[in-house]
Design an enzyme around this catalytic site. Structure first.
Site, PDB file in Angstrom:
ATOM      1  N   TRP A 100       4.116   9.670  -2.867  1.00  0.00           N
ATOM      2  CA  TRP A 100       4.516   8.530  -3.689  1.00  0.00           C
ATOM      3  C   TRP A 100       3.539   7.373  -3.552  1.00  0.00           C
ATOM      4  CZ3 TRP A 100       7.109  10.990  -6.837  1.00  0.00           C
ATOM      5  CH2 TRP A 100       8.036  11.964  -6.457  1.00  0.00           C
ATOM      6  N   ASP A 168       7.645  -0.207  -1.592  1.00  0.00           N
ATOM      7  CA  ASP A 168       8.528   0.769  -2.209  1.00  0.00           C
ATOM      8  C   ASP A 168       9.547   1.162  -1.137  1.00  0.00           C
ATOM      9  OD1 ASP A 168       9.805   2.981  -3.239  1.00  0.00           O
ATOM     10  OD2 ASP A 168       7.980   4.107  -3.698  1.00  0.00           O
ATOM     11  N   LYS A 192      19.482   6.854  -3.650  1.00  0.00           N
ATOM     12  CA  LYS A 192      19.528   7.379  -2.286  1.00  0.00           C
ATOM     13  C   LYS A 192      20.507   6.593  -1.416  1.00  0.00           C
ATOM     14  CE  LYS A 192      14.719   8.793  -2.866  1.00  0.00           C
ATOM     15  NZ  LYS A 192      14.861  10.244  -2.985  1.00  0.00           N
TER      16      LYS A 192
END
Length: 356
Positions: A100, A168, A192
């Site tokens: 990511w 992030d 999440k």
């Protein structure tokens, strides 16, 4: 009994599921479904206002921060952050800790210069880089605080030496006590620890904006979203509502501090089993292990299928590792009860006796 260890979309509290299901049929006794109310009505404006307020409270954010609920997931933020913050002549600093962050780097290069200060690619991203320095002038420093694929997590926030810090936090936001004021911009997919898939939280300091020379399409301009109160276009109404329910639940449990304590206990129990049972091998160096995603392999690869089948038989869902790395991954997000961790540890102990 079913145990949900999926890495995302992931487990939600039972209370949230029940309240969301009821709202689909009858939202706040209006006779209308949450799926069909107008987003510019007082009904939904109250949802958005409360969600913003709870984010501010749970993260202890001051008035210098704006809170947005946007479409597009973390992937859109890979683009939106540099588009709004990085001029073509500027340089952004990134730490590469996995897929990511690597994608975020590739997107940022479309808008300005990128300096990769450090990377753990040399060891398949099984550790967090530590020996690097941030040398201004750079526009911002970007990190990915938790890496779901590899199971690493930043346990000490790097010193940006006055450089704005962008993070992030898609897979560990509100899972541990954090001084969120150290960050200038935070983004996180909700699916999440904060709610259902479909909405992304963005928290940013207003002082970051208005410094790039490029023209920014309105739908990608943070300032436009701030002015419109996250309703520049039709927001993801249901996903925001589920986020609100999850934030209410999180507050009722005791907030971020309570999540920190519970997640530490869950991770400790699981990693203890992985370290002492001879058939399993954790893949991350101890000091950088994630409390959200525990990644491991079998010391004897021939046992992988048998372990996967055993998990399936006993209702352990989501234990397969990411397709890019293989092995196994057990995700321990906020809503996962300690009982699920105890049950999979008992399974692992029995499996080790049988196959050790």
């Amino acid at each position: 009994m079913i145990h949900n260890f999926n890495a995302g979309p992931s487990i939600l509290p039972d209370q949230v599921l029940q309240e969301a299901a009821q709202a689909v049929l009858n939202f706040n006794d209006t006779g209308l479904s949450i799926l069909e109310i107008g987003h510019r009505t007082p009904l939904f404006e109250a949802v958005l206002d409360e969600a913003r307020s709870l984010v501010r409270e749970l993260m202890s954010l001051g008035s210098q921060y704006e809170i947005l609920f946007l479409h597009g997931g973390g992937t859109t933020q890979f683009m939106q952050v540099p588009m709004n913050l990085l001029d073509e002549a500027g340089t952004a600093a990134y730490i590469d800790t996995g897929v990511w962050s690597s994608k975020a780097i590739s997107y940022a290069k479309l808008f300005g210069r990128v300096k990769v200060l450090a990377s753990s690619q040399d060891a398949n991203y099984t550790y967090i880089p530590k020996n690097f320095s941030v040398d201004p002038p750079v526009t911002y420093l970007h990190i990915t605080t938790n890496n779901t694929i590899y199971g690493t997590e930043w346990h000490r926030i790097p010193d940006g030496k006055g450089v704005p810090l962008v993070a992030d936090m898609s897979s560990d936001i509100m899972s541990r006590v954090t001084d969120f004021s150290k960050f200038d911009l935070i983004y996180a997919g909700a699916q999440k620890n904060m709610g259902a898939a479909g909405v992304t939280l963005v928290v940013l300091k207003k002082s970051l904006l208005g410094k790039v020379q490029r023209k920014i399409p309105g739908i990608l301009d943070y300032q436009k979203h701030i002015e419109a109160g996250s309703m520049l276009n039709t927001p993801p109404v249901f996903a925001i509502y589920v986020t609100l329910l999850t934030l209410r639940w999180l507050k009722a449990q005791g907030g971020v501090a309570a999540m920190d304590k519970a997640n530490t206990e869950k991770a400790g129990l699981l990693y203890d089993a992985l370290d002492r049972l001879p058939v399993f091998k954790p893949t991350v160096v101890k000091e950088d292990r994630s409390r959200m995603n525990a990644c491991f392999v079998m010391k004897d690869p021939a046992l992988e299928q048998a372990f996967a089948e055993r998990c399936k038989q006993e209702g352990m869902y989501g234990v397969k590792g990411h397709r890019s790395v293989g092995g196994f991954r057990i995700s321990l997000y906020n809503a996962l009860p300690l009982s699920s961790v105890k049950d999979i540890v008992a399974l692992m102990e029995d499996f080790a006796k049988t196959h050790g």
